[in-house]
Design a protein around this motif. Sequence first.
Motif, PDB file in Angstrom:
ATOM      1  N   TRP A  69       0.822  -1.202   0.000  1.00 41.92           N
ATOM      2  CA  TRP A  69       0.000   0.000   0.000  1.00 41.92           C
ATOM      3  C   TRP A  69       0.860   1.259   0.000  1.00 41.92           C
ATOM      4  O   TRP A  69       1.931   1.291   0.570  1.00 41.92           O
ATOM      5  CB  TRP A  69      -0.915   0.016   1.226  1.00 41.92           C
ATOM      6  N   ILE A  70       0.321   2.287  -0.627  1.00 43.07           N
ATOM      7  CA  ILE A  70       0.976   3.597  -0.624  1.00 43.07           C
ATOM      8  C   ILE A  70       0.114   4.541   0.215  1.00 43.07           C
ATOM      9  O   ILE A  70      -1.094   4.648   0.003  1.00 43.07           O
ATOM     10  CB  ILE A  70       1.166   4.147  -2.043  1.00 43.07           C
ATOM     11  N   TYR A  71       0.758   5.182   1.175  1.00 38.03           N
ATOM     12  CA  TYR A  71       0.082   6.127   2.053  1.00 38.03           C
ATOM     13  C   TYR A  71       0.545   7.537   1.718  1.00 38.03           C
ATOM     14  O   TYR A  71       1.715   7.766   1.412  1.00 38.03           O
ATOM     15  CB  TYR A  71       0.389   5.818   3.521  1.00 38.03           C
ATOM     16  N   TYR A  72      -0.388   8.477   1.824  1.00 38.47           N
ATOM     17  CA  TYR A  72      -0.113   9.868   1.504  1.00 38.47           C
ATOM     18  C   TYR A  72      -0.195  10.718   2.762  1.00 38.47           C
ATOM     19  O   TYR A  72      -1.015  10.481   3.640  1.00 38.47           O
ATOM     20  CB  TYR A  72      -1.114  10.375   0.458  1.00 38.47           C
ATOM     21  N   SER A  73       0.672  11.719   2.822  1.00 39.00           N
ATOM     22  CA  SER A  73       0.669  12.654   3.942  1.00 39.00           C
ATOM     23  C   SER A  73       1.033  14.042   3.418  1.00 39.00           C
ATOM     24  O   SER A  73       1.552  14.194   2.304  1.00 39.00           O
ATOM     25  CB  SER A  73       1.642  12.206   5.032  1.00 39.00           C
ATOM     26  N   LEU A  74       0.761  15.036   4.238  1.00 36.66           N
ATOM     27  CA  LEU A  74       1.058  16.418   3.854  1.00 36.66           C
ATOM     28  C   LEU A  74       2.558  16.665   3.830  1.00 36.66           C
ATOM     29  O   LEU A  74       3.310  16.079   4.600  1.00 36.66           O
ATOM     30  CB  LEU A  74       0.411  17.399   4.836  1.00 36.66           C
ATOM     31  N   ASN A  75       2.956  17.557   2.954  1.00 35.74           N
ATOM     32  CA  ASN A  75       4.353  17.962   2.829  1.00 35.74           C
ATOM     33  C   ASN A  75       4.371  19.492   2.757  1.00 35.74           C
ATOM     34  O   ASN A  75       4.579  20.068   1.696  1.00 35.74           O
ATOM     35  CB  ASN A  75       4.972  17.350   1.567  1.00 35.74           C
ATOM     36  N   LEU A  76       4.115  20.124   3.887  1.00 35.40           N
ATOM     37  CA  LEU A  76       3.950  21.584   3.884  1.00 35.40           C
ATOM     38  C   LEU A  76       4.981  22.320   4.720  1.00 35.40           C
ATOM     39  O   LEU A  76       4.842  23.517   4.962  1.00 35.40           O
ATOM     40  CB  LEU A  76       2.536  21.939   4.371  1.00 35.40           C
ATOM     41  N   GLU A  77       6.027  21.621   5.175  1.00 33.03           N
ATOM     42  CA  GLU A  77       7.028  22.269   6.025  1.00 33.03           C
ATOM     43  C   GLU A  77       7.627  23.507   5.367  1.00 33.03           C
ATOM     44  O   GLU A  77       7.896  24.496   6.032  1.00 33.03           O
ATOM     45  CB  GLU A  77       8.149  21.287   6.383  1.00 33.03           C
ATOM     46  N   ASP A  78       7.821  23.457   4.063  1.00 30.12           N
ATOM     47  CA  ASP A  78       8.413  24.593   3.359  1.00 30.12           C
ATOM     48  C   ASP A  78       7.357  25.537   2.776  1.00 30.12           C
ATOM     49  O   ASP A  78       7.667  26.384   1.955  1.00 30.12           O
ATOM     50  CB  ASP A  78       9.366  24.106   2.260  1.00 30.12           C
ATOM     51  N   LYS A  79       6.098  25.367   3.221  1.00 34.29           N
ATOM     52  CA  LYS A  79       5.008  26.202   2.721  1.00 34.29           C
ATOM     53  C   LYS A  79       4.192  26.775   3.880  1.00 34.29           C
ATOM     54  O   LYS A  79       2.978  26.528   3.986  1.00 34.29           O
ATOM     55  CB  LYS A  79       4.123  25.378   1.790  1.00 34.29           C
ATOM     56  N   PRO A  80       4.821  27.544   4.763  1.00 34.03           N
ATOM     57  CA  PRO A  80       4.091  28.074   5.921  1.00 34.03           C
ATOM     58  C   PRO A  80       2.935  28.993   5.527  1.00 34.03           C
ATOM     59  O   PRO A  80       2.002  29.169   6.308  1.00 34.03           O
ATOM     60  CB  PRO A  80       5.167  28.828   6.706  1.00 34.03           C
ATOM     61  N   TYR A  81       2.975  29.517   4.334  1.00 35.19           N
ATOM     62  CA  TYR A  81       1.911  30.403   3.862  1.00 35.19           C
ATOM     63  C   TYR A  81       0.589  29.654   3.677  1.00 35.19           C
ATOM     64  O   TYR A  81      -0.464  30.274   3.534  1.00 35.19           O
ATOM     65  CB  TYR A  81       2.316  31.096   2.558  1.00 35.19           C
ATOM     66  N   LEU A  82       0.602  28.312   3.705  1.00 29.42           N
ATOM     67  CA  LEU A  82      -0.626  27.533   3.572  1.00 29.42           C
ATOM     68  C   LEU A  82      -1.252  27.177   4.921  1.00 29.42           C
ATOM     69  O   LEU A  82      -2.364  26.669   4.967  1.00 29.42           O
ATOM     70  CB  LEU A  82      -0.354  26.247   2.782  1.00 29.42           C
ATOM     71  N   GLU A  83      -0.544  27.448   6.008  1.00 28.50           N
ATOM     72  CA  GLU A  83      -1.048  27.086   7.335  1.00 28.50           C
ATOM     73  C   GLU A  83      -2.408  27.709   7.621  1.00 28.50           C
ATOM     74  O   GLU A  83      -3.309  27.059   8.144  1.00 28.50           O
ATOM     75  CB  GLU A  83      -0.046  27.471   8.412  1.00 28.50           C
ATOM     76  N   GLY A  84      -2.580  28.970   7.278  1.00 25.29           N
ATOM     77  CA  GLY A  84      -3.853  29.655   7.512  1.00 25.29           C
ATOM     78  C   GLY A  84      -4.995  29.023   6.743  1.00 25.29           C
ATOM     79  O   GLY A  84      -6.111  28.895   7.262  1.00 25.29           O
ATOM     80  N   ILE A  85      -4.725  28.607   5.518  1.00 19.39           N
ATOM     81  CA  ILE A  85      -5.757  27.954   4.708  1.00 19.39           C
ATOM     82  C   ILE A  85      -6.156  26.628   5.348  1.00 19.39           C
ATOM     83  O   ILE A  85      -7.341  26.329   5.505  1.00 19.39           O
ATOM     84  CB  ILE A  85      -5.264  27.739   3.262  1.00 19.39           C
ATOM     85  N   LEU A  86      -5.172  25.833   5.744  1.00 22.03           N
ATOM     86  CA  LEU A  86      -5.468  24.542   6.356  1.00 22.03           C
ATOM     87  C   LEU A  86      -6.224  24.701   7.673  1.00 22.03           C
ATOM     88  O   LEU A  86      -7.096  23.888   7.994  1.00 22.03           O
ATOM     89  CB  LEU A  86      -4.191  23.738   6.573  1.00 22.03           C
ATOM     90  N   GLU A  87      -5.896  25.729   8.425  1.00 22.63           N
ATOM     91  CA  GLU A  87      -6.595  25.966   9.692  1.00 22.63           C
ATOM     92  C   GLU A  87      -8.074  26.282   9.471  1.00 22.63           C
ATOM     93  O   GLU A  87      -8.908  25.999  10.327  1.00 22.63           O
ATOM     94  CB  GLU A  87      -5.929  27.102  10.466  1.00 22.63           C
ATOM     95  N   GLU A  88      -8.405  26.839   8.328  1.00 17.15           N
ATOM     96  CA  GLU A  88      -9.791  27.198   8.031  1.00 17.15           C
ATOM     97  C   GLU A  88     -10.619  26.011   7.548  1.00 17.15           C
ATOM     98  O   GLU A  88     -11.847  26.085   7.507  1.00 17.15           O
ATOM     99  CB  GLU A  88      -9.839  28.316   6.975  1.00 17.15           C
ATOM    100  N   LEU A  89      -9.972  24.910   7.176  1.00 13.47           N
ATOM    101  CA  LEU A  89     -10.696  23.744   6.686  1.00 13.47           C
ATOM    102  C   LEU A  89     -11.404  23.042   7.841  1.00 13.47           C
ATOM    103  O   LEU A  89     -10.843  22.876   8.920  1.00 13.47           O
ATOM    104  CB  LEU A  89      -9.741  22.766   6.007  1.00 13.47           C
TER     105      LEU A  89
END
Length: 105
Positions: A69-89
């Motif tokens: 099986w292949i599992y997927y996870s977030l890779n946002l360490e170098d994209k802090p500008y997306l933190e606010g968007i994810l917090e709103e989800l």
Amino acid sequence: MTQTVETLVETLKLLADNTRLTILALLKEKEMCVCDIVDILQTTQPNISQHLRKLKKGGLVIETRKSQWIYYSLNLEDKPYLEGILEELASMKDDISKLNPDCCK
């Protein structure tokens, strides 16, 4: 880390799709396999795989192989500008709790 306008545009285009944004909301909660995402979103495996491929190409998700099986996870360490968007989800914990625990075993 400052992003180029082109990089931001491409990332925001990826997020402008309902399915891809929902996948990110799911992965915000936990690492998941394709079959779990298919089950929650009630769509086809090829459809989800296509969205995951785009997210991976855009650097937003990574994949890890566990047995067959292949599992997927977030890779946002170098994209802090997306933190606010994810917090709103909205939380997807209720949807995830309804999954068959033996799906990808």
